[in-house]
Scaffold this active site. Structure first.
Site, PDB file in Angstrom:
ATOM      1  N   GLU A 191       0.792  -1.224   0.000  1.00 41.52           N
ATOM      2  CA  GLU A 191       0.000   0.000   0.000  1.00 41.52           C
ATOM      3  C   GLU A 191       0.830   1.283   0.000  1.00 41.52           C
ATOM      4  O   GLU A 191       0.532   2.242   0.702  1.00 41.52           O
ATOM      5  CB  GLU A 191      -0.972  -0.011   1.186  1.00 41.52           C
ATOM      6  CG  GLU A 191      -1.975  -1.160   1.106  1.00 41.52           C
ATOM      7  CD  GLU A 191      -2.977  -1.172   2.245  1.00 41.52           C
ATOM      8  OE1 GLU A 191      -4.116  -1.594   2.011  1.00 41.52           O
ATOM      9  OE2 GLU A 191      -2.605  -0.775   3.372  1.00 41.52           O
ATOM     10  N   VAL A 192       1.876   1.322  -0.797  1.00 40.63           N
ATOM     11  CA  VAL A 192       2.637   2.563  -0.967  1.00 40.63           C
ATOM     12  C   VAL A 192       1.806   3.515  -1.830  1.00 40.63           C
ATOM     13  O   VAL A 192       1.247   3.120  -2.855  1.00 40.63           O
ATOM     14  CB  VAL A 192       3.996   2.295  -1.626  1.00 40.63           C
ATOM     15  CG1 VAL A 192       4.771   3.602  -1.813  1.00 40.63           C
ATOM     16  CG2 VAL A 192       4.806   1.296  -0.803  1.00 40.63           C
TER      17      VAL A 192
END
EC number: 3.2.1.52
Length: 536
Positions: free
Chosen positions: A330-331
């Site tokens: 989830e960057v």
């Protein structure tokens, strides 16, 4: 007449054997069980026969017996009673964690291919005792222990439970209690999520602000996508001394602890502690909100990368296992797309996209770990796949190849991604979120659905089955603030996941599992574990 009598005898034996078999319930279900008529009479005079090699396991068995008989069993080198020993010959057929438990009317023998196997044999012995054996007012002086032959081994080598303490800190007592229940269920990996946006929970001596600032938040979001707050602060962290105590406690139960130190995303708590770590320059305190947040480590800055290596160095020194989980999920690539520093780094290194840069960075961390005799593990975004379907119209081309040594922790996306990982040479732990997330409601993942999970995806070529190390179940704690609520989410589904990881596919039977679970629930009630009672 003789033929009719013979048929009657056979039917009687089958019926009698079935009734005996129905009395034996161990979770997770062993590989092979046979049972005969009769009992070993267990009482407070029973001796434990042990060598120096098995003295620690003998102490564990001694404590189990003391819970019921309120008397310490004598440990002796010779004699009759309950015999413990290591039998390395078992490894050929039962693997390193395999064991045998054999009881006759004059003795019980528990043997393991290793100390871990012997420990698991003792856990099966424990489950064959009455469920109220450890109750304070237990008064039975004699226990009828069944005459059984058990040969057992796990299906998978990785049988994991993950606890997220970044979002809500639970503390040492809660962790030890979870480790106790994992050990009864023969689970062998405690995946400890200690770092995320909402709190930094591990002391790092070189960077004291990580806990001085990063372990505290002023308030907490009360509902999903809501400005409402709970109205009070939250804090907590483990000193390195406390972590060493928990590691020792886990080792005594043959559980490995795998720490998770999130990077390059989910880094708000660290950035609040040291603002120069971030990209945006606007993160000034630990976030009160949950979800995918905009800031992340500035991986274009060598000082930030060195910070992460410094943190990992202390983690290496603290945790004895050689695997460290880096998260990697989830960057927020929109921030990377809009950052001049990040874009300059992409151009400088000849990369094609932010996703390509993440793999480049991840490989640098992986190489650092390998240089320090460690191995990297991460959620499956580290492969560069667009698992969230957020970048369909933007350039997220990936040319970099992830380090072959990385373990992929699969949690989201098409199961084709598992196939891609194993055919690329990676080992995989399967934790598909729709099947294994313990924060999900029982309506979303009822007990039967949890039990039905198979870490080996349907259709995966058999030649890649050994690439599936096993499975994990995850207790994310955004909306699970208390130990009581956590236990209600974890139990009884933890038992189902234990059987997923241990029991052979051919031996799994949900109806039998539920019968065995009832005895386990009686023990949970006795020791005060809150659990979800409906088996629907």
């Amino acid at each position: 007449m003789k033929m009719k009598q013979l048929k009657f005898t056979v039917i009687l034996l089958i019926f009698f054997g079935f009734n005996l078999q129905s009395q034996i319930h161990i979770v997770p279900q062993p590989l092979e069980i046979s049972i005969e008529e009769g009992f070993f009479i267990l009482n407070d005079d029973v001796k434990i026969i042990s060598t120096k090699e098995t003295k620690e396991e003998a102490k564990i068995l001694c404590s189990i017996l003391k819970e019921g008989f309120d008397k310490k069993a004598k440990i002796s080198k010779k004699g009759s009673g309950i015999k413990l020993y290591i039998n390395q010959d078992l490894e050929k057929n039962l693997g390193k964690e395999g064991y045998k438990l054999s009881s006759k009317n004059n003795q019980i023998v528990i043997e393991g291919a290793s100390k871990a196997g012997l420990f698991y044999g003792i856990q099966s012995f424990k489950q064959l005792l009455p469920s109220d054996f450890g109750k304070k007012n237990y008064k039975n002086k004699n226990v009828d222990f069944p005459i059984v032959e058990i040969s057992d081994k796990p299906r998978f080598s990785w049988r994991s439970f993950m606890l997220d303490e970044s979002r809500h800190f639970k503390g040492m007592e809660a962790v030890k209690n979870l480790l106790d229940e994992m050990s009864v269920l023969k689970m062998n990996v405690f995946h400890w999520h200690l770092v995320d946006d909402q709190g930094w929970r591990i002391e790092i001596k070189k960077y004291p602000n990580l806990t001085k600032i990063g372990s505290y938040r002023k308030d907490t979001q009360a509902k999903r996508k809501s400005p409402e707050r709970v109205g009070f602060s939250h804090e907590g962290f483990y000193t390195q001394k406390q972590i060493k105590e928990i590691i020792k406690y886990a080792e005594e139960r043959h559980i490995k602890i795998i720490p998770e130190i999130e990077m390059p995303g989910h880094a708000t708590a660290a950035i609040a502690s040291y603002p120069w770590l971030g990209i945006l320059g606007t993160t000034s305190e630990v976030t009160q909100e949950f979800g995918k947040l905009p800031d992340s480590y500035n991986v274009s800055d060598p000082k930030v990368v060195q910070f992460l290596k410094d943190v990992l160095t202390e983690v290496f020194e603290l945790f004895p296992e050689n695997v460290v989980h880096i998260g990697g999920d989830e960057v927020n690539f929109k921030t990377w797309e809009n950052s001049k520093m990040i874009q300059d780094k992409i151009k400088k290194e000849g990369l094609s996209s932010p996703a390509d840069l993440q793999i480049y960075f991840t490989n640098e961390i992986s190489n650092f770990m390998e240089d320090n005799n460690h191995r990297m593990m991460g959620w499956n975004e580290i492969l560069g796949d667009n698992v969230h379907k957020e970048h369909e119209n933007s350039n997220m081309e990936v040319k970099q190849k992830l380090s072959d040594n990385a373990i992929i922790h699969f949690w989201k996306g098409s199961l084709d991604l598992v196939n891609k990982a194993v055919t690329s040479g990676h080992e995989v732990v399967n934790s598909l979120h729709s099947m294994t997330y313990l924060d999900y409601t029982y309506k979303s993942i009822p007990l039967s659905k949890a039990y039905s999970f198979d870490p080996i995806p349907e259709g995966l070529d058999e030649k890649y089955h050994d690439k599936i190390l096993g499975s994990g179940c995850q207790m994310w704690s955004e909306w699970i603030p208390t130990v009581e609520k956590m236990n209600n989410q974890v139990f009884p589904r933890l038992a189902a996941y234990a059987e997923v990881g241990w029991t052979s596919k051919e031996n799994k039977n949900y109806n039998n599992f539920v019968i065995g679970l009832k005895k386990m629930q009686n023990r949970w009630k006795m020791i005060g574990i809150n659990f979800h009672e409906s088996l629907e």
